[in-house]
Design a protein around this motif. Structure first.
Motif, PDB file in Angstrom:
ATOM      1  N   VAL A  16     -15.206-124.872 -40.804  1.00  0.00           N
ATOM      2  CA  VAL A  16     -15.191-124.216 -42.117  1.00  0.00           C
ATOM      3  C   VAL A  16     -16.366-123.252 -42.235  1.00  0.00           C
ATOM      4  CG1 VAL A  16     -15.453-124.578 -44.605  1.00  0.00           C
ATOM      5  CG2 VAL A  16     -13.877-126.004 -43.307  1.00  0.00           C
ATOM      6  N   SER A  17     -17.535-123.677 -41.803  1.00  0.00           N
ATOM      7  CA  SER A  17     -18.706-122.803 -41.860  1.00  0.00           C
ATOM      8  C   SER A  17     -18.519-121.577 -40.983  1.00  0.00           C
ATOM      9  CB  SER A  17     -19.962-123.560 -41.419  1.00  0.00           C
ATOM     10  OG  SER A  17     -20.252-124.582 -42.335  1.00  0.00           O
ATOM     11  N   MET A  18     -17.929-121.757 -39.803  1.00  0.00           N
ATOM     12  CA  MET A  18     -17.665-120.616 -38.926  1.00  0.00           C
ATOM     13  C   MET A  18     -16.697-119.635 -39.578  1.00  0.00           C
ATOM     14  SD  MET A  18     -17.378-122.457 -35.178  1.00  0.00           S
ATOM     15  CE  MET A  18     -16.638-121.027 -34.405  1.00  0.00           C
ATOM     16  N   ILE A  19     -15.683-120.141 -40.256  1.00  0.00           N
ATOM     17  CA  ILE A  19     -14.718-119.270 -40.936  1.00  0.00           C
ATOM     18  C   ILE A  19     -15.408-118.481 -42.038  1.00  0.00           C
ATOM     19  CG2 ILE A  19     -12.679-119.232 -42.436  1.00  0.00           C
ATOM     20  CD1 ILE A  19     -11.667-121.677 -40.770  1.00  0.00           C
ATOM     21  N   VAL A  20     -16.240-119.154 -42.834  1.00  0.00           N
ATOM     22  CA  VAL A  20     -16.955-118.479 -43.919  1.00  0.00           C
ATOM     23  C   VAL A  20     -17.869-117.394 -43.350  1.00  0.00           C
ATOM     24  CG1 VAL A  20     -18.649-118.773 -45.773  1.00  0.00           C
ATOM     25  CG2 VAL A  20     -16.807-120.443 -45.495  1.00  0.00           C
ATOM     26  N   VAL A  21     -18.602-117.715 -42.291  1.00  0.00           N
ATOM     27  CA  VAL A  21     -19.501-116.737 -41.669  1.00  0.00           C
ATOM     28  C   VAL A  21     -18.692-115.586 -41.079  1.00  0.00           C
ATOM     29  CG1 VAL A  21     -21.189-116.361 -39.821  1.00  0.00           C
ATOM     30  CG2 VAL A  21     -21.340-118.408 -41.239  1.00  0.00           C
ATOM     31  N   ALA A  22     -17.575-115.881 -40.414  1.00  0.00           N
ATOM     32  CA  ALA A  22     -16.750-114.834 -39.807  1.00  0.00           C
ATOM     33  C   ALA A  22     -16.177-113.883 -40.848  1.00  0.00           C
ATOM     34  CB  ALA A  22     -15.617-115.464 -38.993  1.00  0.00           C
ATOM     35  N   PRO A  29     -20.841-104.680 -44.700  1.00  0.00           N
ATOM     36  CA  PRO A  29     -21.616-103.747 -43.884  1.00  0.00           C
ATOM     37  C   PRO A  29     -23.060-104.261 -43.807  1.00  0.00           C
ATOM     38  CG  PRO A  29     -21.165-102.808 -46.048  1.00  0.00           C
ATOM     39  CD  PRO A  29     -20.450-104.125 -45.976  1.00  0.00           C
ATOM     40  N   GLY A  30     -23.671-104.126 -42.662  1.00  0.00           N
ATOM     41  CA  GLY A  30     -25.030-104.647 -42.500  1.00  0.00           C
ATOM     42  C   GLY A  30     -25.065-106.041 -41.920  1.00  0.00           C
ATOM     43  N   MET A  31     -23.885-106.602 -41.639  1.00  0.00           N
ATOM     44  CA  MET A  31     -23.797-107.894 -40.948  1.00  0.00           C
ATOM     45  C   MET A  31     -22.886-107.695 -39.747  1.00  0.00           C
ATOM     46  SD  MET A  31     -23.388-110.770 -43.950  1.00  0.00           S
ATOM     47  CE  MET A  31     -23.449-112.125 -42.801  1.00  0.00           C
ATOM     48  N   SER A  32     -23.297-108.214 -38.595  1.00  0.00           N
ATOM     49  CA  SER A  32     -22.447-108.099 -37.414  1.00  0.00           C
ATOM     50  C   SER A  32     -22.620-109.301 -36.505  1.00  0.00           C
ATOM     51  CB  SER A  32     -22.758-106.808 -36.650  1.00  0.00           C
ATOM     52  OG  SER A  32     -24.067-106.855 -36.110  1.00  0.00           O
ATOM     53  N   ASN A  33     -21.558-109.559 -35.759  1.00  0.00           N
ATOM     54  CA  ASN A  33     -21.548-110.632 -34.768  1.00  0.00           C
ATOM     55  C   ASN A  33     -21.121-110.009 -33.455  1.00  0.00           C
ATOM     56  OD1 ASN A  33     -21.202-112.938 -33.234  1.00  0.00           O
ATOM     57  ND2 ASN A  33     -19.210-113.408 -34.105  1.00  0.00           N
ATOM     58  N   SER A  34     -22.034-109.903 -32.523  1.00  0.00           N
ATOM     59  CA  SER A  34     -21.699-109.310 -31.232  1.00  0.00           C
ATOM     60  C   SER A  34     -21.546-110.362 -30.138  1.00  0.00           C
ATOM     61  CB  SER A  34     -22.779-108.294 -30.823  1.00  0.00           C
ATOM     62  OG  SER A  34     -24.037-108.927 -30.706  1.00  0.00           O
ATOM     63  N   GLY A  35     -21.533-111.636 -30.515  1.00  0.00           N
ATOM     64  CA  GLY A  35     -21.501-112.692 -29.522  1.00  0.00           C
ATOM     65  C   GLY A  35     -20.266-113.556 -29.523  1.00  0.00           C
ATOM     66  N   GLY A  36     -19.284-113.269 -30.342  1.00  0.00           N
ATOM     67  CA  GLY A  36     -18.048-114.044 -30.349  1.00  0.00           C
ATOM     68  C   GLY A  36     -18.160-115.390 -31.047  1.00  0.00           C
ATOM     69  N   PHE A  37     -17.265-116.313 -30.642  1.00  0.00           N
ATOM     70  CA  PHE A  37     -17.176-117.618 -31.305  1.00  0.00           C
ATOM     71  C   PHE A  37     -18.434-118.460 -31.123  1.00  0.00           C
ATOM     72  CE2 PHE A  37     -12.574-116.731 -30.835  1.00  0.00           C
ATOM     73  CZ  PHE A  37     -12.239-116.799 -32.174  1.00  0.00           C
ATOM     74  N   ALA A  41     -20.617-120.129 -34.128  1.00  0.00           N
ATOM     75  CA  ALA A  41     -20.972-121.551 -34.205  1.00  0.00           C
ATOM     76  C   ALA A  41     -22.477-121.716 -34.365  1.00  0.00           C
ATOM     77  CB  ALA A  41     -20.482-122.293 -32.970  1.00  0.00           C
ATOM     78  N   ILE A  42     -23.248-120.983 -33.568  1.00  0.00           N
ATOM     79  CA  ILE A  42     -24.706-121.089 -33.661  1.00  0.00           C
ATOM     80  C   ILE A  42     -25.192-120.583 -35.017  1.00  0.00           C
ATOM     81  CG2 ILE A  42     -26.879-120.239 -32.687  1.00  0.00           C
ATOM     82  CD1 ILE A  42     -25.400-120.265 -29.934  1.00  0.00           C
ATOM     83  N   ALA A  43     -24.602-119.491 -35.515  1.00  0.00           N
ATOM     84  CA  ALA A  43     -24.988-118.972 -36.832  1.00  0.00           C
ATOM     85  C   ALA A  43     -24.664-119.991 -37.926  1.00  0.00           C
ATOM     86  CB  ALA A  43     -24.289-117.641 -37.117  1.00  0.00           C
ATOM     87  N   ALA A  44     -23.489-120.621 -37.849  1.00  0.00           N
ATOM     88  CA  ALA A  44     -23.110-121.633 -38.847  1.00  0.00           C
ATOM     89  C   ALA A  44     -24.081-122.813 -38.808  1.00  0.00           C
ATOM     90  CB  ALA A  44     -21.678-122.109 -38.600  1.00  0.00           C
ATOM     91  N   ILE A  45     -24.467-123.226 -37.609  1.00  0.00           N
ATOM     92  CA  ILE A  45     -25.429-124.324 -37.472  1.00  0.00           C
ATOM     93  C   ILE A  45     -26.791-123.905 -38.010  1.00  0.00           C
ATOM     94  CG2 ILE A  45     -26.700-125.726 -35.789  1.00  0.00           C
ATOM     95  CD1 ILE A  45     -24.043-125.682 -34.105  1.00  0.00           C
ATOM     96  N   ALA A  46     -27.223-122.678 -37.671  1.00  0.00           N
ATOM     97  CA  ALA A  46     -28.514-122.177 -38.161  1.00  0.00           C
ATOM     98  C   ALA A  46     -28.528-122.098 -39.682  1.00  0.00           C
ATOM     99  CB  ALA A  46     -28.817-120.810 -37.554  1.00  0.00           C
TER     100      ALA A  46
END
Length: 115
Positions: A16-22, A29-37, A41-46
């Motif tokens: 759920v946290s990964m979905i919200v972050v994704a 704009p100003g937010m990006s994920n260049s590392g994939g799933f 996961a790491i961002a959701a945990i952080a």
């Protein structure tokens, strides 16, 4: 919805946290994920760890509402962007993301899964 416990609950909270972050990262704009799933996961945990630390240190509730909740969420997103490689968040991205994160988090039933 009943709160989930154990490993199943942990996995559900992470998904759920990964979905919200994704969703937030995709729309803001100003937010990006260049590392994939993996980065999601790491961002959701952080984000969860930062939320917990702020709650422990300053007595801030995850369910903070209004301006304080928005500012805390923006700060959490910004800090997560500093700690997670591949997850980038600018100041403006954190502010816009704080608003959207709150809306998306309210729509997706993540609160039902949190302790």
């Amino acid at each position: 919805m009943e709160k989930k416990t154990g490993i199943v609950g942990l996995i559900l909270r992470l998904v759920v946290s990964m979905i919200v972050v994704a969703v937030t990262t995709f729309l803001v704009p100003g937010m990006s994920n260049s590392g994939g799933f993996g980065t999601l996961a790491i961002a959701a945990i952080a984000i969860a760890i930062i939320q917990h630390l702020l709650a422990s240190i300053f007595g801030l509730s995850r369910a903070a509402k209004g301006l304080s909740g928005f500012l805390v969420t923006a700060l959490i997103l910004y800090l997560a962007g500093k700690f997670v490689s591949g997850f980038n968040v600018s100041v403006i991205g954190a502010l816009i993301g704080g608003l959207l994160f709150g809306v998306v988090d309210a729509i997706i039933p993540g609160d039902k899964l949190h302790d």
